[in-house]
Design a protein around this motif. Sequence first.
Motif, mmCIF file in Angstrom:
data_model
loop_
_atom_site.group_PDB
_atom_site.id
_atom_site.type_symbol
_atom_site.label_atom_id
_atom_site.label_comp_id
_atom_site.label_asym_id
_atom_site.label_seq_id
_atom_site.Cartn_x
_atom_site.Cartn_y
_atom_site.Cartn_z
ATOM 1 N N LYS A 236 2.099 6.441 -0.480
ATOM 2 C CA LYS A 236 2.102 6.470 0.984
ATOM 3 C C LYS A 236 1.103 5.439 1.539
ATOM 4 O O LYS A 236 -0.008 5.300 1.011
ATOM 5 C CB LYS A 236 1.712 7.877 1.433
ATOM 6 N N THR A 237 1.525 4.725 2.552
ATOM 7 C CA THR A 237 0.584 3.829 3.261
ATOM 8 C C THR A 237 0.801 4.052 4.752
ATOM 9 O O THR A 237 1.423 5.027 5.138
ATOM 10 C CB THR A 237 0.852 2.346 2.914
ATOM 11 N N ASP A 238 0.281 3.155 5.570
ATOM 12 C CA ASP A 238 0.546 3.257 7.002
ATOM 13 C C ASP A 238 1.215 1.957 7.439
ATOM 14 O O ASP A 238 1.333 1.024 6.652
ATOM 15 C CB ASP A 238 -0.768 3.555 7.750
ATOM 16 N N PRO A 239 1.683 1.881 8.678
ATOM 17 C CA PRO A 239 2.504 0.714 9.060
ATOM 18 C C PRO A 239 1.720 -0.585 9.289
ATOM 19 O O PRO A 239 2.326 -1.613 9.565
ATOM 20 C CB PRO A 239 3.177 1.168 10.360
ATOM 21 N N HIS A 240 0.409 -0.550 9.129
ATOM 22 C CA HIS A 240 -0.382 -1.752 9.446
ATOM 23 C C HIS A 240 -0.597 -2.631 8.215
ATOM 24 O O HIS A 240 -0.267 -2.239 7.109
ATOM 25 C CB HIS A 240 -1.746 -1.336 10.016
ATOM 26 N N THR A 241 -1.194 -3.786 8.424
ATOM 27 C CA THR A 241 -1.632 -4.588 7.273
ATOM 28 C C THR A 241 -2.943 -3.959 6.761
ATOM 29 O O THR A 241 -3.485 -3.042 7.386
ATOM 30 C CB THR A 241 -1.893 -6.060 7.685
ATOM 31 N N ARG A 252 -8.534 5.099 7.562
ATOM 32 C CA ARG A 252 -7.147 5.068 7.047
ATOM 33 C C ARG A 252 -7.142 5.548 5.590
ATOM 34 O O ARG A 252 -7.229 4.748 4.657
ATOM 35 C CB ARG A 252 -6.611 3.647 7.185
ATOM 36 N N GLU A 281 -0.668 -8.034 3.470
ATOM 37 C CA GLU A 281 0.419 -7.042 3.435
ATOM 38 C C GLU A 281 0.221 -6.076 2.273
ATOM 39 O O GLU A 281 -0.241 -6.478 1.203
ATOM 40 C CB GLU A 281 1.768 -7.757 3.205
ATOM 41 N N SER A 283 2.532 -4.890 0.447
ATOM 42 C CA SER A 283 3.431 -5.192 -0.677
ATOM 43 C C SER A 283 2.748 -6.059 -1.735
ATOM 44 O O SER A 283 2.851 -5.776 -2.932
ATOM 45 C CB SER A 283 4.713 -5.842 -0.179
#
Length: 345
Positions: A236-241, A252, A281, A283
């Motif tokens: 799980k991450t969040d939508p930000h960089t 975070r 990012e 990824s």
Amino acid sequence: MSLKDLSKTSMNKSKRIFSGVQPSGDLHIGNYLGAIKNFVSLQKEYECFFCVVDLHAITVWQDPQQLAHKTREVTAAFIASGIDSDKNVLFSQSQVPQHAQLAWIFSCVARMGWLNRMTQFKDKAGKDKENVSVGLFSYPTLMAADILVYLATHVPVGEDQKQHLELTRDIAQKFNNDFKTDLFPVPEPLIFGEGARVMSLRDGTKKMSKSDSSDYSRIMLNDTADEIVQKIRKAKTDPHTLPANMKEAYKRPEAFNLLSIFASFNNKSTEDVVEQYAGKEFSSFKKDLADVIVDKIDPIGKEMQKLIDDKPYLDGIMKKGKEKAIYVADSVLSKVYDVVGFSKT
Ligand code: AMP
Ligand code: TRP
């Protein structure tokens, strides 16, 4: 280390390490980063006792068909991670009866109020307090006995065990005061930075744990390289960089956890890693993270399997460890019996 080399009661006050790991499920990278990785470094400097704590494991139900196998698995993990079984004492707790004997004496030293404050018991018992085992409640007195029956001075553990260590210190001090002795050292916890609290990959506010129902919440030492890559990809991450600085990272939890895991595997500080990946990012960071975990964990998993397949070899190591452990524990326990006033006839 031969029997002769073991300082029997450590009365010379040399430094001695004790730590334990439960054979209650597969080991994950929280166990590795919070505990086992540090055991490997500490063996250079200290006389070390590393114990598979099967008496602790049965505070919750364990399948008898599985327990001995799990005990061997943890021993294999110790060795595969780089712990030298000649230099250190590796053994299983149930095979050294002095732990349970001293635990009884400590359960008469520790106070109900002390144990009532243990947050791990509250977490594990939850709303089902009336139905959990008595052992789950008195567990920290056994942990104190594990440590003090070797007169250990230092205890490397993850952050979650800090409160149990404080209780061990209280027990050592009260015993010494009550019986007017200086038999027990007051042991120091050794809790190391970045890996001391590894969180779930599904929820950055929850500890990575053997008992979490989701396999995707943790990376096991025996996961394949593909499984590791998949689990990190799905973490799980969040939508930000990635966070720009530590202040942002603290807010975070999922990002902070992955950054800390990366830091710990690379022996860096989280601060340095935050700086390295600031604004990037997820990824590309996740790819680097998966690479370093595969690099470190995959060989350990493979070596563990080899060791597990060689049952006589592992059993031989545990037998040797048990003999060394008994040699020390018996001598300390007999001093305790004298101090407490137990009749020898
Ligand atoms: P256990 O599996 O509960 O017997 O834990 C064995 C060792 O691993 C103890 O020193 C724990 O503090 C440590 N440990 C367990 N879970 C974690 C975690 N999520 N993060 C860091 N250390 C952990
Ligand atoms: N309670 C520890 C855990 O759950 C395991 C443990 C038992 C231990 N006895 C110990 C750790 C003595 C350090 C020292 O992780």
